[in-house]
Scaffold this motif. Structure first.
Motif, mmCIF file in Angstrom:
data_model
loop_
_atom_site.group_PDB
_atom_site.id
_atom_site.type_symbol
_atom_site.label_atom_id
_atom_site.label_comp_id
_atom_site.label_asym_id
_atom_site.label_seq_id
_atom_site.Cartn_x
_atom_site.Cartn_y
_atom_site.Cartn_z
ATOM 1 N N THR A 58 3.151 1.727 76.877
ATOM 2 C CA THR A 58 2.814 0.352 77.229
ATOM 3 C C THR A 58 4.079 -0.492 77.300
ATOM 4 N N LEU A 59 4.207 -1.220 78.382
ATOM 5 C CA LEU A 59 5.358 -2.096 78.580
ATOM 6 C C LEU A 59 5.109 -3.416 77.852
ATOM 7 N N ILE A 60 6.049 -3.802 77.017
ATOM 8 C CA ILE A 60 5.912 -5.041 76.246
ATOM 9 C C ILE A 60 6.316 -6.223 77.128
ATOM 10 N N THR A 61 5.357 -7.089 77.392
ATOM 11 C CA THR A 61 5.577 -8.304 78.190
ATOM 12 C C THR A 61 5.455 -9.525 77.285
ATOM 13 N N PRO A 62 5.849 -10.695 77.765
ATOM 14 C CA PRO A 62 5.744 -11.897 76.908
ATOM 15 C C PRO A 62 4.325 -12.172 76.426
ATOM 16 N N LEU A 63 3.300 -11.782 77.199
ATOM 17 C CA LEU A 63 1.915 -12.034 76.807
ATOM 18 C C LEU A 63 1.273 -10.858 76.079
ATOM 19 N N HIS A 64 2.036 -9.804 75.884
ATOM 20 C CA HIS A 64 1.494 -8.616 75.213
ATOM 21 C C HIS A 64 1.189 -8.932 73.752
ATOM 22 N N PRO A 65 0.048 -8.474 73.221
ATOM 23 C CA PRO A 65 -0.299 -8.774 71.833
ATOM 24 C C PRO A 65 0.664 -8.172 70.812
ATOM 25 N N PHE A 66 1.497 -7.194 71.220
ATOM 26 C CA PHE A 66 2.445 -6.578 70.288
ATOM 27 C C PHE A 66 3.826 -7.229 70.341
ATOM 28 N N CYS A 67 4.052 -8.133 71.276
ATOM 29 C CA CYS A 67 5.385 -8.705 71.475
ATOM 30 C C CYS A 67 5.826 -9.490 70.238
ATOM 31 N N HIS A 68 7.096 -9.270 69.806
ATOM 32 C CA HIS A 68 7.727 -9.943 68.671
ATOM 33 C C HIS A 68 7.070 -9.591 67.334
ATOM 34 N N HIS A 69 6.434 -8.419 67.254
ATOM 35 C CA HIS A 69 5.834 -7.964 66.006
ATOM 36 C C HIS A 69 6.560 -6.719 65.506
ATOM 37 N N LEU A 70 6.535 -6.532 64.181
ATOM 38 C CA LEU A 70 7.115 -5.348 63.567
ATOM 39 C C LEU A 70 6.182 -4.167 63.814
ATOM 40 N N VAL A 71 6.739 -3.038 64.226
ATOM 41 C CA VAL A 71 5.925 -1.892 64.629
ATOM 42 C C VAL A 71 4.999 -1.435 63.516
ATOM 43 N N LYS A 72 5.502 -1.314 62.291
ATOM 44 C CA LYS A 72 4.645 -0.794 61.211
ATOM 45 C C LYS A 72 3.488 -1.736 60.902
ATOM 46 N N ASP A 73 3.703 -3.044 61.059
ATOM 47 C CA ASP A 73 2.626 -4.006 60.773
ATOM 48 C C ASP A 73 1.524 -3.937 61.827
ATOM 49 N N ILE A 74 1.902 -3.939 63.100
ATOM 50 C CA ILE A 74 0.877 -3.920 64.143
ATOM 51 C C ILE A 74 0.215 -2.539 64.253
ATOM 52 N N ALA A 75 0.941 -1.472 63.866
ATOM 53 C CA ALA A 75 0.351 -0.139 63.888
ATOM 54 C C ALA A 75 -0.814 -0.051 62.912
ATOM 55 N N ILE A 76 -0.638 -0.645 61.727
ATOM 56 C CA ILE A 76 -1.710 -0.634 60.731
ATOM 57 C C ILE A 76 -2.840 -1.561 61.151
ATOM 58 N N ALA A 77 -2.489 -2.731 61.670
ATOM 59 C CA ALA A 77 -3.509 -3.717 62.036
ATOM 60 C C ALA A 77 -4.332 -3.276 63.240
ATOM 61 N N ALA A 78 -3.689 -2.657 64.242
ATOM 62 C CA ALA A 78 -4.376 -2.281 65.472
ATOM 63 C C ALA A 78 -4.828 -0.824 65.482
ATOM 64 N N ASP A 79 -4.571 -0.094 64.384
ATOM 65 C CA ASP A 79 -5.005 1.296 64.240
ATOM 66 C C ASP A 79 -4.446 2.190 65.344
ATOM 67 N N PHE A 80 -3.105 2.166 65.493
ATOM 68 C CA PHE A 80 -2.477 3.105 66.414
ATOM 69 C C PHE A 80 -1.314 3.787 65.722
ATOM 70 N N VAL A 81 -0.826 4.869 66.324
ATOM 71 C CA VAL A 81 0.307 5.619 65.779
ATOM 72 C C VAL A 81 1.467 5.509 66.758
ATOM 73 N N PRO A 82 2.571 4.877 66.362
ATOM 74 C CA PRO A 82 3.731 4.800 67.260
ATOM 75 C C PRO A 82 4.444 6.149 67.327
ATOM 76 N N LEU A 83 4.844 6.543 68.530
ATOM 77 C CA LEU A 83 5.559 7.804 68.715
ATOM 78 C C LEU A 83 7.057 7.559 68.846
ATOM 79 N N TYR A 84 7.432 6.684 69.764
ATOM 80 C CA TYR A 84 8.816 6.235 69.864
ATOM 81 C C TYR A 84 8.872 5.022 70.770
ATOM 82 N N VAL A 85 10.012 4.323 70.757
ATOM 83 C CA VAL A 85 10.219 3.123 71.573
ATOM 84 C C VAL A 85 11.477 3.318 72.406
#
Length: 563
Positions: free
Chosen positions: A490-517
């Protein structure tokens, strides 16, 4: 609001896609040309698949996504064009056998994604032949990784091991976690140093290994000897014809030398060859000879004409016909640790290419010499045995006893079963992988005949179509329990719900597993990944439950690196 999805063409693959989407809680409607038994609800429309009235009855004007799952490319193309006329903004997932046409449509039309059942199923059959019970595939780091489910029991090497010990391993990447007790996100379990317990299930992506294709000088020498033996078998008639012709020439030469014609060995040989082949020679030799020699010359000319004609015909057939190809293929058949692919179907050719690319030796058995894939496979240096793989002699020719595995992947289920049973009867210890088109009977065949794997292309490909229908261009997918999960970028855009968030925090909140960035032309993974803030322009590769993808629908579509 969840997207409305239409599945058009409820054959084996289409109906599996339809049931998967419904199981995941999607708002899905099916279209088929005839009623489906045991489906009495109002979510299946019966009618002409590409008729405007049928698509309108399915409320295509209000739909977000159309999945075209029929097996006929021409019909699928007609459905696609009619759908775009009725709803120019609808997103289309299209099943195409002709991948070149599909790629061209993807480049030409917005929101059009072509997918191939053959392309999705072939890697999983290949992984099964290599000894891996893969449940899916995922594209990471420009490679196709296989996906395995690890069930933790008392004998599993990971029992009692902390999940954070597995987080840094980049050759087997944890991508989904289902604990035996309670519910916890994989990232949360890693950060809390949770240990794997008996009954836990973990989905892991395994990095493919490419074998070296370099051969020792000894193996090359043995291959030359084998080639000579194969030449003797396949060129026996040509050799016999040449020997007969040589005997005739020698007989004539000796006769002319002993007839007191004052001929040297060279002159006698020259006259004999010219006379027998019809190329001409010193005619005065025969003119001045006794009548008995003249009669002998007449006989030799007649016999020579017959032998030369027959031998030339055999030589031409051997060099220009199929015999030379058969010899050449037989000479290149590996002696051991090779994979025997029976049937150059679409899925068979994909398996052959993948095994060859991974550095494994392959032998193909195909009944049709005019099969459209034969030349391309031979072009890779892979031997093709023309014959019926259900015959004992053909399987023996492929060195079955020392093979690594046999794959029965013709277009006929009964033929595949016959080949598999014959192979098991001849070599019980050799793994046999069977392609069975009917998903309902694949499991039965596996249980009844105890093959290593009996896999249905519809069963293997359907989750990928369902995942793509739920959210963008998917990199991989799998099922654990009844849960369909997907991997995508997923491409992070200014309106993306993950933009400007810490990966570990949004991963737990949104129930996803980050693979790499991918950020600033570099890849961040492992522990560094959890501590990074996502900014505009970053590309996040992740896995998450398919039924949660609609939350990102309005914010971002999965990113395609080739777009």
């Amino acid at each position: 609001m969840k997207p409305r999805i239409i599945v058009c063409g409820l054959g084996r693959t289409g109906y599996k896609i339809f049931r998967l989407l419904r199981q995941q809680g999607a708002f899905v409607v099916g279209i088929h040309h005839k009623p489906i038994p045991n489906e009495t609800g109002g979510d299946i429309i019966v009618g002409n698949l590409h008729a405007a009235a049928t698509l309108t009855a399915a409320e295509i004007q209000q739909a977000h996504t159309l999945v075209i799952a029929g097996s006929d490319d021409a019909v699928n193309l007609s459905i696609m064009m009619q759908a775009r006329i009725l709803n120019p903004h609808i997103r289309i997932i299209n099943r195409f056998y002709n991948t070149n046409l599909g790629d061209r449509l993807d480049q030409t039309l917005p929101d059009h994604l072509s997918m191939s059942v053959v392309g999705l199923a072939a890697p999983l059959l290949t992984f099964a032949a290599l000894g891996n019970q893969a449940i899916g595939q995922i594209k990471l780091y420009e490679q196709t990784w296989l996906i395995q489910e690890e069930y933790i029991d008392e004998n599993h090497p990971w029992w009692g091991r902390k999940l954070n010990d597995l987080w840094e391993d980049q050759t087997q990447m944890p991508i989904y976690y289902l604990p035996v007790e309670g519910e916890i996100n994989l990232v949360a379990a890693v950060l809390s140093e949770q240990e794997l317990k008996v009954g836990d299930r973990l989905i892991v992506a395994i990095q493919p290994r490419i074998r070296s294709t370099r051969r020792s000088l000894i193996k090359k020498f043995l291959k030359v000897l084998t080639s000579l033996r194969q030449f003797q078998q396949h060129g026996q008639s040509v050799i016999v014809g040449a020997l007969i012709l040589l005997v005739i020439i020698i007989t004539a030469t000796i006769t002319y030398m002993s007839a007191e014609l004052s001929l040297s060995v060279v002159d006698a040989l020259y006259f004999s060859v010219g006379m027998i082949t019809g190329a001409g020679g010193n005619d005065k030799v025969a003119e001045n000879a006794p009548n008995s020699i003249k009669l002998f010359t007449v006989v030799m000319m007649l016999v020579g004409a017959v032998v030369i004609g027959v031998w030339y015909a055999m030589l031409t057939d051997f060099v220009l016909g199929n015999r030379f190809k058969q010899f050449w293929d037989a000479a290149r058949i590996p002696q051991r640790y090779h994979y025997i692919v029976c049937g150059l179907s679409g899925i068979g050719s994909k398996i052959v290419q993948q095994l060859h690319t991974s550095g494994y030796e392959v032998v193909v058995i195909e009944t049709d010499s005019n099969n459209k894939y034969v030349n391309s496979v031979r072009g890779l240096g892979i031997p093709v045995i023309q014959g019926d793989a259900s015959f004992r002699t053909i399987l023996k020719t492929s060195n079955l006893d020392s093979a690594a595995a046999v794959l029965a992947v013709t277009t006929n289920d009964a033929t595949n079963l016959e080949i598999a049973l014959k192979a098991k009867g001849l070599a019980p210890k050799i793994p046999v992988i069977v392609h069975y088109a009917d998903p309902d009977f694949a499991g039965m065949a596996q249980q009844l005949f105890d093959f290593e794997a009996v896999l249905s292309s519809a069963e293997l490909a359907a989750p990928a179509y369902a995942a793509a229908a739920l959210g963008g261009r998917i990199l991989g997918n799998g099922i654990i329990g009844d849960r369909l999960w997907v991997a995508f970028a997923t491409l992070i855009t200014p309106l993306h719900p993950f933009c400007h968030h810490l990966v570990k925090d949004i991963a737990i909140a949104a129930d996803f597993v980050p693979l790499y960035v991918e950020t600033n032309n570099q890849r961040v993974h492992g522990w560094d990944l959890l501590g990074i803030y996502l900014n505009e322009g970053d590309i996040l590769y992740l896995t998450m439950p398919a039924n949660q993808l609609y939350k990102l629908w309005r914010h971002d579509r999965a990113y395609d690196r080739n777009s």
